[in-house]
Design a protein around this motif. Structure first.
Motif, PDB file in Angstrom:
ATOM      1  N   GLY A   1      -7.810 -27.523   1.884  1.00 49.53           N
ATOM      2  CA  GLY A   1      -9.079 -28.164   1.535  1.00 49.53           C
ATOM      3  C   GLY A   1      -8.989 -29.653   1.290  1.00 49.53           C
ATOM      4  O   GLY A   1     -10.020 -30.329   1.175  1.00 49.53           O
ATOM      5  N   GLU A   2      -7.777 -30.187   1.209  1.00 48.60           N
ATOM      6  CA  GLU A   2      -7.627 -31.620   0.933  1.00 48.60           C
ATOM      7  C   GLU A   2      -8.264 -32.463   2.021  1.00 48.60           C
ATOM      8  O   GLU A   2      -8.909 -33.471   1.746  1.00 48.60           O
ATOM      9  N   ARG A   3      -8.097 -32.050   3.290  1.00 43.09           N
ATOM     10  CA  ARG A   3      -8.651 -32.823   4.397  1.00 43.09           C
ATOM     11  C   ARG A   3     -10.181 -32.818   4.391  1.00 43.09           C
ATOM     12  O   ARG A   3     -10.802 -33.753   4.877  1.00 43.09           O
ATOM     13  N   VAL A   4     -10.783 -31.749   3.851  1.00 41.79           N
ATOM     14  CA  VAL A   4     -12.249 -31.704   3.773  1.00 41.79           C
ATOM     15  C   VAL A   4     -12.769 -32.862   2.921  1.00 41.79           C
ATOM     16  O   VAL A   4     -13.693 -33.580   3.310  1.00 41.79           O
ATOM     17  N   TRP A   5     -12.150 -33.042   1.756  1.00 40.35           N
ATOM     18  CA  TRP A   5     -12.572 -34.153   0.892  1.00 40.35           C
ATOM     19  C   TRP A   5     -12.323 -35.496   1.577  1.00 40.35           C
ATOM     20  O   TRP A   5     -13.196 -36.372   1.560  1.00 40.35           O
ATOM     21  N   ARG A   6     -11.164 -35.630   2.153  1.00 42.75           N
ATOM     22  CA  ARG A   6     -10.821 -36.916   2.772  1.00 42.75           C
ATOM     23  C   ARG A   6     -11.762 -37.233   3.944  1.00 42.75           C
ATOM     24  O   ARG A   6     -12.260 -38.351   4.067  1.00 42.75           O
TER      25      ARG A   6
ATOM     26  N   GLN B   1     -29.327 -19.986   3.096  1.00 38.45           N
ATOM     27  CA  GLN B   1     -28.527 -19.415   2.024  1.00 38.45           C
ATOM     28  C   GLN B   1     -28.133 -17.969   2.312  1.00 38.45           C
ATOM     29  O   GLN B   1     -27.058 -17.516   1.904  1.00 38.45           O
ATOM     30  N   GLU B   2     -28.998 -17.215   3.022  1.00 39.14           N
ATOM     31  CA  GLU B   2     -28.698 -15.811   3.291  1.00 39.14           C
ATOM     32  C   GLU B   2     -27.594 -15.632   4.327  1.00 39.14           C
ATOM     33  O   GLU B   2     -27.072 -14.518   4.500  1.00 39.14           O
ATOM     34  N   PHE B   3     -27.239 -16.709   5.029  1.00 40.49           N
ATOM     35  CA  PHE B   3     -26.202 -16.611   6.060  1.00 40.49           C
ATOM     36  C   PHE B   3     -24.894 -17.301   5.669  1.00 40.49           C
ATOM     37  O   PHE B   3     -24.013 -17.477   6.517  1.00 40.49           O
ATOM     38  N   TRP B   4     -24.755 -17.707   4.433  1.00 40.98           N
ATOM     39  CA  TRP B   4     -23.535 -18.412   4.036  1.00 40.98           C
ATOM     40  C   TRP B   4     -22.304 -17.506   4.201  1.00 40.98           C
ATOM     41  O   TRP B   4     -22.343 -16.295   3.891  1.00 40.98           O
ATOM     42  N   GLY B   5     -21.202 -18.148   4.626  1.00 37.34           N
ATOM     43  CA  GLY B   5     -19.952 -17.410   4.767  1.00 37.34           C
ATOM     44  C   GLY B   5     -19.304 -17.132   3.418  1.00 37.34           C
ATOM     45  O   GLY B   5     -19.653 -17.717   2.387  1.00 37.34           O
ATOM     46  N   ARG B   6     -18.324 -16.237   3.434  1.00 39.62           N
ATOM     47  CA  ARG B   6     -17.653 -15.812   2.191  1.00 39.62           C
ATOM     48  C   ARG B   6     -16.524 -16.769   1.820  1.00 39.62           C
ATOM     49  O   ARG B   6     -15.905 -17.394   2.687  1.00 39.62           O
ATOM     50  N   TRP B   7     -16.287 -16.873   0.521  1.00 38.22           N
ATOM     51  CA  TRP B   7     -15.090 -17.514  -0.009  1.00 38.22           C
ATOM     52  C   TRP B   7     -14.155 -16.394  -0.491  1.00 38.22           C
ATOM     53  O   TRP B   7     -14.579 -15.245  -0.695  1.00 38.22           O
TER      54      TRP B   7
ATOM     55  N   LEU C   1     -17.648 -29.437 -12.161  1.00 36.57           N
ATOM     56  CA  LEU C   1     -16.522 -28.510 -12.104  1.00 36.57           C
ATOM     57  C   LEU C   1     -16.804 -27.480 -11.019  1.00 36.57           C
ATOM     58  O   LEU C   1     -17.779 -26.721 -11.099  1.00 36.57           O
ATOM     59  N   LEU C   2     -15.968 -27.458  -9.971  1.00 38.81           N
ATOM     60  CA  LEU C   2     -16.056 -26.485  -8.883  1.00 38.81           C
ATOM     61  C   LEU C   2     -14.891 -25.519  -9.052  1.00 38.81           C
ATOM     62  O   LEU C   2     -13.725 -25.909  -8.888  1.00 38.81           O
ATOM     63  N   LEU C   3     -15.190 -24.245  -9.377  1.00 39.52           N
ATOM     64  CA  LEU C   3     -14.164 -23.288  -9.769  1.00 39.52           C
ATOM     65  C   LEU C   3     -13.641 -22.483  -8.583  1.00 39.52           C
ATOM     66  O   LEU C   3     -13.392 -21.278  -8.685  1.00 39.52           O
ATOM     67  N   SER C   4     -13.468 -23.160  -7.453  1.00 44.19           N
ATOM     68  CA  SER C   4     -12.829 -22.545  -6.288  1.00 44.19           C
ATOM     69  C   SER C   4     -12.340 -23.662  -5.383  1.00 44.19           C
ATOM     70  O   SER C   4     -12.950 -24.732  -5.318  1.00 44.19           O
ATOM     71  N   ASP C   5     -11.268 -23.389  -4.677  1.00 44.65           N
ATOM     72  CA  ASP C   5     -10.735 -24.362  -3.729  1.00 44.65           C
ATOM     73  C   ASP C   5     -11.012 -23.950  -2.285  1.00 44.65           C
ATOM     74  O   ASP C   5     -10.375 -24.459  -1.366  1.00 44.65           O
ATOM     75  N   HIS C   6     -11.989 -23.041  -2.089  1.00 43.49           N
ATOM     76  CA  HIS C   6     -12.221 -22.494  -0.761  1.00 43.49           C
ATOM     77  C   HIS C   6     -13.472 -23.030  -0.083  1.00 43.49           C
ATOM     78  O   HIS C   6     -13.964 -22.408   0.868  1.00 43.49           O
ATOM     79  N   VAL C   7     -13.968 -24.175  -0.533  1.00 43.23           N
ATOM     80  CA  VAL C   7     -15.104 -24.768   0.180  1.00 43.23           C
ATOM     81  C   VAL C   7     -14.702 -25.152   1.604  1.00 43.23           C
ATOM     82  O   VAL C   7     -15.537 -25.238   2.505  1.00 43.23           O
TER      83      VAL C   7
ATOM     84  N   GLY D   1     -19.122 -17.610   9.468  1.00 42.57           N
ATOM     85  CA  GLY D   1     -20.406 -18.281   9.659  1.00 42.57           C
ATOM     86  C   GLY D   1     -20.492 -19.638   8.997  1.00 42.57           C
ATOM     87  O   GLY D   1     -21.392 -20.424   9.285  1.00 42.57           O
ATOM     88  N   GLY D   2     -19.551 -19.931   8.094  1.00 42.30           N
ATOM     89  CA  GLY D   2     -19.544 -21.246   7.458  1.00 42.30           C
ATOM     90  C   GLY D   2     -20.712 -21.458   6.508  1.00 42.30           C
ATOM     91  O   GLY D   2     -21.385 -20.522   6.078  1.00 42.30           O
ATOM     92  N   GLY D   3     -20.940 -22.712   6.188  1.00 42.09           N
ATOM     93  CA  GLY D   3     -22.005 -23.069   5.241  1.00 42.09           C
ATOM     94  C   GLY D   3     -22.163 -24.578   5.152  1.00 42.09           C
ATOM     95  O   GLY D   3     -21.391 -25.340   5.759  1.00 42.09           O
ATOM     96  N   PRO D   4     -23.137 -25.039   4.372  1.00 47.67           N
ATOM     97  CA  PRO D   4     -23.443 -26.485   4.302  1.00 47.67           C
ATOM     98  C   PRO D   4     -22.482 -27.229   3.383  1.00 47.67           C
ATOM     99  O   PRO D   4     -22.891 -27.818   2.373  1.00 47.67           O
ATOM    100  N   HIS D   5     -21.212 -27.236   3.725  1.00 47.86           N
ATOM    101  CA  HIS D   5     -20.221 -27.847   2.840  1.00 47.86           C
ATOM    102  C   HIS D   5     -20.436 -29.340   2.683  1.00 47.86           C
ATOM    103  O   HIS D   5     -20.338 -29.887   1.573  1.00 47.86           O
ATOM    104  N   ALA D   6     -20.749 -30.048   3.797  1.00 47.08           N
ATOM    105  CA  ALA D   6     -20.892 -31.502   3.724  1.00 47.08           C
ATOM    106  C   ALA D   6     -22.095 -31.897   2.868  1.00 47.08           C
ATOM    107  O   ALA D   6     -22.008 -32.797   2.032  1.00 47.08           O
ATOM    108  N   GLU D   7     -23.218 -31.200   3.055  1.00 48.24           N
ATOM    109  CA  GLU D   7     -24.411 -31.519   2.267  1.00 48.24           C
ATOM    110  C   GLU D   7     -24.198 -31.184   0.799  1.00 48.24           C
ATOM    111  O   GLU D   7     -24.590 -31.946  -0.090  1.00 48.24           O
ATOM    112  N   LEU D   8     -23.554 -30.063   0.514  1.00 49.54           N
ATOM    113  CA  LEU D   8     -23.293 -29.682  -0.871  1.00 49.54           C
ATOM    114  C   LEU D   8     -22.407 -30.697  -1.565  1.00 49.54           C
ATOM    115  O   LEU D   8     -22.712 -31.173  -2.680  1.00 49.54           O
ATOM    116  N   LEU D   9     -21.285 -31.036  -0.944  1.00 47.57           N
ATOM    117  CA  LEU D   9     -20.363 -31.976  -1.571  1.00 47.57           C
ATOM    118  C   LEU D   9     -20.979 -33.367  -1.684  1.00 47.57           C
ATOM    119  O   LEU D   9     -20.740 -34.087  -2.660  1.00 47.57           O
ATOM    120  N   ARG D  10     -21.773 -33.750  -0.677  1.00 51.01           N
ATOM    121  CA  ARG D  10     -22.434 -35.062  -0.753  1.00 51.01           C
ATOM    122  C   ARG D  10     -23.401 -35.104  -1.921  1.00 51.01           C
ATOM    123  O   ARG D  10     -23.433 -36.079  -2.688  1.00 51.01           O
TER     124      ARG D  10
END
Length: 700
Positions: free
Chosen positions: A291-296, A435-441, A477-483, A492-501
């Motif tokens: 997940g480090e590269r996602v933040w970077r 939201q109903e199609f978000w992928g699993r962590w 505080l984000l209590l998972s490292d699986h974003v 199916g993934g999810g809106p990771h970029a919009e959420l983190l932004r």
């Protein structure tokens, strides 16, 4: 009334008639020039022939005299509602109409000129003249305060009748106004914006109505930041601090002067957009992970972000005894420079799966906590390392700012992140797509929440994303490292970029993402009040109207956490609203309409129109009553239609023709007899003369 006139109805085309008359005239003149005694009679015969062909008619018409027209323009613009001017205008119009009717032969046309944002009185004067027959227009009377937004065209107004200006203002009225001279539209966060302005007390005819000073207050988003007495008529500047990014509402308000006409122009409002020069983010990663590269990638993709990224590659226990911590890194880690000397220069500090390695000491963590309390922002994205003795939560100088503490080891297993009840209201997570199609962590850290709001949950409603306010700052505080699974499209993934932004920008106090927000928006002639809140019952909004009246406005819920009210056909001008500590400014029409730039009655704007038409300007207000000028009729072409105490009207004498009758000036046989007699006389005269001449020669 009957009138007669001579008219011609030629029996031949005009060109033919002209040619015949010219030929006859030439022949007659030549015969006279040659000494023929019958020349005058030939000329008479030519004239009779011309009249016969011209067919003269005696035209008799039945005429009905028409009244002259006097137009009364009544100014009913917004400035006319000040100090009872509208009542004065109505009373003056009624009295003037009665006096015009008493003169006799005057038709009165009454018109009204409105204007919430401006008064286009010159345009109305021109329109009144254009809509009235020019041969009947006797005068135009404009009952107004004299203020017109199109006054620059007054000198070009072309009227065939006098324009008289009747001013409704008092002789001693005055008003205080504030004028913005210069102000920026954009500024940098943590700097200030210079606003230059001037305060004037204005009296009749634009004269200064006072000297001395006036107290002016400067407010930023409803919070007063300066109050100072400034000299009247002088340019003054204030420095407005720009403390956070986004749209800031700056208000300059001069104190009210007792007796002034209005306080609507005592306030000047402008929107200044504060932008960050660069967003400075410090990212501290623990051991490398997926997940480090996602933040970077997220932070580096934004050109407005300056990213400083450090990764702790080895724990201190892997070194030899006696090795310094600085010797375990590929490059020296500048912990003192980053976390003591320059920490306040960063807008956001992110700990991504950080584990205590002995690099940062208690003093560093204590400084980080003070950084947050003083307005900084920290985001902790945790994994399995959040539990245990090396966790950030185990650092006592830092843990007290965290909204949740660990409750054991990580829980492994698939789950779908869900939006909580608070998350459905909070702008960070509200409206995230699909939201109903978000992928699993696959992993979550159990934690005991002690403060803040849970916006996203994991299995069994366990907190997954918590946001909190600490002092002046904010903590996430984000209590998972699986974003990062969403970034890879897993399940199916999810809106990771919009959420983190959104999380990052909320932590950096982006106004658009504030969970408590109040806005006023003009929509045509309506005012829309919108309130965003985490509460179920936001309560009414206190709304200050442009007139100064205060109303309590109840709101209706339109979506979770969103409330709205709409004021239909709202008064034009500036509105201010409060809901608790929230403040908003909005406008219907123009926030600072030209109508209220100058409100003191003034003869100068419309004086050129009166002068060009030889009319006059009169002040008709006497206390709460009126004193109209005397009315006189004058002939067209008079040198002036106004004087001391009197106003003139052009006497047109217009009429309408109801019927006409034509009768020949003489019957055709008369003209023929006249022609025959003239020609016979000419022949007899010339024939007798011709017979006598031979006898005289024979006798000789």
């Amino acid at each position: 009334m009957t009138a007669s006139a001579l008219a011609f109805e030629p029996l031949v085309p005009t060109w033919a008639l002209g040619a015949l008359v010219s030929l006859a005239l030439v022949v007659s003149v030549l015969s006279i020039w040659r000494g023929a005694r019958g020349g005058p009679l030939r000329l008479l015969a030519a004239g009779a022939l011309a009249l016969l062909l011209a067919n003269p008619q005696l035209r008799t018409s039945e005429r009905t005299p028409l009244d002259d027209v006097a137009v009364i323009l009544v100014d009913q613009s917004a400035s006319q509602r000040l100090d009872g001017r509208d009542g004065i205008a109505r009373a003056a119009a009624d009295a003037l109409a009665a006096r015009l009717a008493a003169l006799g032969g005057i038709e009165v046309v009454r018109r009204e000129v409105g204007g919430e944002n401006e008064t286009r009185l010159v345009e109305a004067l021109a329109g009144a003249a254009a809509d009235t027959p020019r041969g009947r227009l006797a005068a135009v009377f404009a009952i107004t305060d004299g203020q017109a937004s199109d006054a620059a065209r007054a000198g070009d107004l072309a009227l065939d009748a006098p324009a008289h200006v009747l001013l409704t203002g008092r002789d001693d009225e005055f008003d205080r106004k504030i004028t913005l001279l210069s102000a920026p539209r954009y500024g940098l966060v943590r700097e200030s914006a210079r606003i230059a302005f001037r305060v004037d007390d204005v009296g009749p005819e634009g004269a200064a109505a006072g000297t001395g000073s006036a107290v002016v207050a400067l407010r930023v988003n409803g919070r007063e930041v300066a109050r100072q007495a400034v000299p009247l008529g002088a340019e003054v500047s204030f420095e407005a601090p720009l403390e956070h990014p986004g749209a800031l509402i700056l208000e300059l308000e001069a104190e009210e002067r007792p007796g002034e006409l209005t306080t609507r122009n005592n306030i000047a409002v402008l929107n200044v957009t504060a932008i960050r020069d660069r967003l400075r983010v410090l990212l501290i990663s623990g051991e490398p992970h997926a997940g480090e590269r996602v933040w970077r990638n997220l932070l580096k993709s934004d050109p407005a972000v300056d990213l400083v990224h450090f990764t702790i590659l080895r724990p201190i226990e892997k070194g030899n005894p006696g090795e310094l911590a600085s010797e375990l890194a590929l490059i020296p880690f500048p912990q003192d420079e980053l976390f003591i000397d320059r920490l306040s220069a960063f807008d956001l500090l992110i700990f991504d799966r950080y584990t205590y390695r002995g690099v940062l000491n208690a003093f560093h963590f204590d400084n980080i906590a003070r950084y947050v309390e003083n307005g900084g922002a920290v985001l902790v994205a945790s994994g399995p390392e959040y539990a245990g003795a090396l966790s950030l939560a185990a650092r006592r100088n830092f843990s007290f700012i965290l909204p949740a503490l660990p409750e054991g080891a990580a829980r492994e297993g698939p789950f779908r992140p869900r939006i909580s009840e608070d998350g459905a209201r909070h702008p960070v997570t509200a409206g995230l797509p699909e939201q109903e199609f978000w992928g699993r962590w696959l992993r979550i850290m159990p934690a005991a929440q002690r403060s803040g709001r849970t916006l996203m949950t994991g299995p069994d409603g366990a907190p997954l994303l918590i946001l909190d306010r600490v002092g002046e700052g904010r903590v996430g505080l984000l209590l998972s490292d699986h974003v990062w699974l969403w970034a890879r499209g897993f399940d199916g993934g999810g809106p990771h970029a919009e959420l983190l932004r959104r999380i990052a920008h909320w932590l950096m106090k982006e106004p658009e993402l504030e969970e408590e927000r109040l806005t006023l928006t003009g929509a045509g002639d309506d005012l829309v009040i919108r309130r965003r809140t985490m509460s179920d019952e936001p309560g009414p909004v206190s709304l200050v109207l442009p007139s100064g009246e205060t109303r309590e406005i109840a709101l209706d819920e339109t979506a979770p956490g969103r409330f709205e009210a709409r004021l239909a056909n709202a008064e034009h001008g500036l509105y201010r609203a409060r809901a608790g500590e929230l403040f908003a400014v909005g406008a219907v029409g123009l926030a600072a309409p030209p109508e209220f730039d100058d409100v003191v009655a003034d003869s100068r704007p419309l004086a050129p129109a009166a002068e060009a038409s030889r009319g006059g300007v009169f002040r008709i207000r006497r206390g709460d009553g009126i004193a109209l000028p005397a009315l006189r009729k004058a002939n067209a072409g008079a040198a002036a239609y106004a004087g001391a105490g009197w106003a003139g009207l052009v006497e047109r004498g217009a009429y309408r023709i109801d019927a006409t009758r034509d009768a020949p000036l003489a019957p055709p046989w008369f003209w023929l007899a006249l022609i025959a007699a003239a020609l016979l006389g000419a022949w007899l005269l010339e024939g007798r003369t011709g017979r006598r001449r031979p006898r005289a020669g024979f006798s000789a």
